[in-house]
Enzyme design. Structure first.
Site, PDB file in Angstrom:
ATOM      1  N   GLY A  71       0.864  -1.189   0.000  1.00 24.63           N
ATOM      2  CA  GLY A  71       0.000   0.000   0.000  1.00 24.63           C
ATOM      3  C   GLY A  71       0.892   1.228   0.000  1.00 24.63           C
ATOM      4  O   GLY A  71       1.431   1.617   1.033  1.00 24.63           O
TER       5      GLY A  71
ATOM      6  N   MET B  66       0.587   7.804   2.913  1.00 30.13           N
ATOM      7  CA  MET B  66       0.997   7.307   4.243  1.00 30.13           C
ATOM      8  C   MET B  66       2.011   6.172   4.114  1.00 30.13           C
ATOM      9  O   MET B  66       3.046   6.169   4.780  1.00 30.13           O
ATOM     10  CB  MET B  66      -0.222   6.763   5.015  1.00 30.13           C
ATOM     11  CG  MET B  66      -1.181   7.797   5.505  1.00 30.13           C
ATOM     12  SD  MET B  66      -0.574   8.709   6.921  1.00 30.13           S
ATOM     13  CE  MET B  66      -0.602   7.493   8.227  1.00 30.13           C
TER      14      MET B  66
ATOM     15  N   VAL C 255      -3.413  -0.288   3.815  1.00 33.73           N
ATOM     16  CA  VAL C 255      -4.451  -0.308   2.779  1.00 33.73           C
ATOM     17  C   VAL C 255      -5.766   0.080   3.471  1.00 33.73           C
ATOM     18  O   VAL C 255      -5.847   0.023   4.694  1.00 33.73           O
ATOM     19  CB  VAL C 255      -4.562  -1.714   2.119  1.00 33.73           C
ATOM     20  CG1 VAL C 255      -3.274  -2.073   1.405  1.00 33.73           C
ATOM     21  CG2 VAL C 255      -4.934  -2.787   3.130  1.00 33.73           C
TER      22      VAL C 255
ATOM     23  N   SER D  72      -0.804   7.034  14.158  1.00 31.61           N
ATOM     24  CA  SER D  72      -1.384   8.386  14.141  1.00 31.61           C
ATOM     25  C   SER D  72      -0.351   9.440  13.778  1.00 31.61           C
ATOM     26  O   SER D  72       0.830   9.295  14.086  1.00 31.61           O
ATOM     27  CB  SER D  72      -1.989   8.729  15.499  1.00 31.61           C
ATOM     28  OG  SER D  72      -2.500  10.051  15.450  1.00 31.61           O
TER      29      SER D  72
ATOM     30  N   LYS E 114      -6.193   3.040  19.248  1.00 28.89           N
ATOM     31  CA  LYS E 114      -6.225   4.040  18.166  1.00 28.89           C
ATOM     32  C   LYS E 114      -7.660   4.546  17.960  1.00 28.89           C
ATOM     33  O   LYS E 114      -7.886   5.731  17.709  1.00 28.89           O
ATOM     34  CB  LYS E 114      -5.657   3.445  16.870  1.00 28.89           C
ATOM     35  CG  LYS E 114      -5.752   4.393  15.660  1.00 28.89           C
ATOM     36  CD  LYS E 114      -4.941   5.642  15.874  1.00 28.89           C
ATOM     37  CE  LYS E 114      -5.068   6.794  14.941  1.00 28.89           C
ATOM     38  NZ  LYS E 114      -5.783   6.766  13.733  1.00 28.89           N
TER      39      LYS E 114
ATOM     40  N   LYS F 121     -14.880   9.062   8.834  1.00 29.37           N
ATOM     41  CA  LYS F 121     -14.702   7.705   8.320  1.00 29.37           C
ATOM     42  C   LYS F 121     -15.188   6.659   9.315  1.00 29.37           C
ATOM     43  O   LYS F 121     -15.079   5.472   9.055  1.00 29.37           O
ATOM     44  CB  LYS F 121     -13.234   7.468   7.959  1.00 29.37           C
ATOM     45  CG  LYS F 121     -12.775   8.366   6.823  1.00 29.37           C
ATOM     46  CD  LYS F 121     -11.464   7.908   6.222  1.00 29.37           C
ATOM     47  CE  LYS F 121     -10.821   9.030   5.451  1.00 29.37           C
ATOM     48  NZ  LYS F 121     -10.220  10.044   6.367  1.00 29.37           N
TER      49      LYS F 121
ATOM     50  N   ARG G 201     -39.570   2.291  36.819  1.00 27.25           N
ATOM     51  CA  ARG G 201     -39.310   0.957  36.228  1.00 27.25           C
ATOM     52  C   ARG G 201     -40.038  -0.120  37.026  1.00 27.25           C
ATOM     53  O   ARG G 201     -40.605  -1.065  36.481  1.00 27.25           O
ATOM     54  CB  ARG G 201     -37.807   0.660  36.209  1.00 27.25           C
ATOM     55  CG  ARG G 201     -37.009   1.526  35.249  1.00 27.25           C
ATOM     56  CD  ARG G 201     -35.515   1.218  35.325  1.00 27.25           C
ATOM     57  NE  ARG G 201     -35.199  -0.098  34.796  1.00 27.25           N
ATOM     58  CZ  ARG G 201     -34.729  -1.107  35.516  1.00 27.25           C
ATOM     59  NH1 ARG G 201     -34.491  -0.939  36.799  1.00 27.25           N
ATOM     60  NH2 ARG G 201     -34.479  -2.266  34.945  1.00 27.25           N
TER      61      ARG G 201
END
Ligand code: 6PG
Length: 481
Positions: free
Chosen positions: A9, A13, A73, A127, A181, A259, A444
């Site tokens: 890839g 990046m 990728v 990152s 992450k 995303k 409840r």
């Protein structure tokens, strides 16, 4: 030349990471299905120890064993496809690192699959964006310690460096790296939302110009708010549109895209019963921002009438600075608490103080505040939330009044401060000994016999709340015969 490090890839990046690896004296080989990307990498590489391979089998053959193969990728099915293509070509003991923003559930599945075939699998959060990849990212590898030891040298070499060493560590078992992450990104969403809220109020109620914003963010970056996101925001206000010669920021459509990593953080927090409302509000505001057409229509139905007291520009700026400080602390606090709970639930064995050290450089949420956060977790390894740390009690107490004052100004001006007011409500609830949740328990039990506990005695109780159960009336008309 057999290469130490392979990259599949070669987008920006991937290529930048290859160049970073090569700059640190490791031979690197890159592979991409698109030959144009390979060519571009070779042009950028110059005389660095970089090669590319025409086919996947050639790429695998070009690597020293045990092979270190990193994938950069797009997350999702493509990662599975690449792993499936690689499996017949690699051998036991080789190491595959997934450096994309993969969902932790996928990483768990892939970890098990590869473990069964004797190939090491490391799910690694990366990152720092394009520049981080080139000059030093923050790296969050998870899986097992043995696999990490095999790649520790190269990862330490390419990672960002701070006064506390390279921004990489073994994060924890199985999917711990990708989980961490994901939470990093949840915090990233919250910090960005908080900054945008403060920008909104300073622009509308404070009438700041873009030049003033530039100066303000520059000065904030020398204050307690020092951070990557504040730093880049200062630069944004300087940028002109090349054709119009006007400030570019004013021409950008106000729809925030995503995303999905922030959404995953909120989903996971819900699954684990952890309250992270500052992050949730940030995710939710991205969705609301996307409804541009509806917002424009609605703005005509509900003209803004707000116009309360603002005080001087300087006073408003001071409130905003303290509000950001408060919101940033609680964003980190919520994210770290989520990590703690996830670690216990999924057996990640995460060391929170170590995560904070890894976030101190290279990543999007790096900031000066992380130094004190790290101190708090070093002092108290089992800290549930920074709100109860003696290091933060006086800070949060002194900031709270300014947050409340700013929220009042925002309400008067009809300006939404979703993440900031969520932070304030979260804080106020977390420091309240008796919440009105007793009434929810009573309700409840009333309608569903769900039982309740009591303050004055042990046990589980149920009450018949009225003599006769309420009659439920149907609003549906009976069927005609
Ligand atoms: C990073 C970032 C990065 C992320 C982007 C975009 O740490 O370098 O988190 O991984 O993909 O920030 O995220 P959204 O498109 O969801 O805003």
């Amino acid at each position: 030349m057999a290469a130490h490090f392979g990259m599949i890839g070669l987008g920006t990046m991937g290529s930048n990471l290859v160049l970073n690896v090569a700059d640190h004296g490791f031979e690197a080989c890159g592979y991409d299905r698109d030959p144009a990307q390979q060519k571009k990498l070779m042009e950028e590489a110059g005389d660095r120890p970089v090669t590319t391979a025409a086919t996947l089998p050639d790429f695998v053959k070009a690597l020293k064993t045990p092979r270190v193969i990193m994938l950069l990728v797009p997350a999702g099915k493509i990662v599975d496809n690449v792993i499936n293509d690689l499996l017949p070509l690699v051998q036991k003991g080789d190491i595959i690192i997934d450096g994309g923003n993969s969902h932790f559930v996928d990483t768990d599945r892939r970890y098990l699959l590869l473990q069964n075939s004797g190939v090491h699998f490391i799910g690694m959060g990366v990152s720092g964006g394009e520049e981080g990849a080139r000059l030093g990212p923050s790296l969050m590898p998870g899986g097992n310690k043995e696999s990490y030891e095999l790649v520790k040298d190269v990862l330490s070499a390419i990672a960002a460096k701070t006064d506390e060493g390279p921004c990489v560590a073994f994060i924890g078992n199985t999917a711990a790296g990708h989980y961490t992450k994901m939470v990093h990104n949840g915090i990233e969403y919250a910090m960005m939302q908080l900054i945008s809220e403060v920008y909104g109020i300073l622009k509308s109620a404070g009438q700041l110009s873009n030049t003033e914003f530039h100066e303000l963010f520059k000065s904030w970056n020398k204050s307690v708010l020092q951070s990557f996101l504040i730093e880049i925001t200062a630069d944004i206000f300087l940028k002109k549109d090349e054709e119009l010669k006007e400030d570019l920021v004013d021409f950008i459509l106000d729809k925030a895209k995503q995303k999905g990593t922030g959404m995953w953080t909120s989903q996971s927090a819900m699954d684990l019963n952890v309250s992270i409302p500052t992050i949730d509000a940030a995710v939710s505001m991205r969705y609301l921002s996307a409804l541009k057409d509806e917002r424009v229509k609605n703005s005509k139905l509900y003209p803004v009438s707000g116009n309360g007291k603002v005080g001087s520009k300087e006073q408003l700026i001071a409130l905003c600075q303290n509000a950001l400080h408060f919101g940033f602390l609680l964003s980190y606090g919520q994210g770290l608490q989520l990590l703690n709970v996830a670690s216990a639930q999924y057996n990640y064995a995460i060391d929170i103080a170590e995560i904070i050290r890894v976030w101190k450089g290279g990543c999007i949420i790096r900031s000066g505040l992380l130094n004190d956060l790290r101190k708090a977790y070093l002092q108290e390894k089992t800290l549930s939330n920074i709100i109860s740390s003696p290091l933060f009690v006086p800070v949060l107490v002194s900031l709270r009044k300014d947050v409340a004052a700013l929220v009042k100004v925002a309400i008067d001006h009809q300006l939404p401060l979703a993440s900031l007011s969520a932070s304030l409500n979260y804080f106020d609830a977390y420091i309240t000994g008796r919440l009105p949740a007793n009434l929810i328990q009573a309700q409840r039990d009333f309608f569903g016999a769900h039982t309740y506990e009591r303050l004055d005695k042990e046990g589980v109780f149920h009450t018949e709340w009225v003599d006769k159960p309420p009659v439920v009336t149907s609003t549906q008309k009976p069927k005609e015969e």
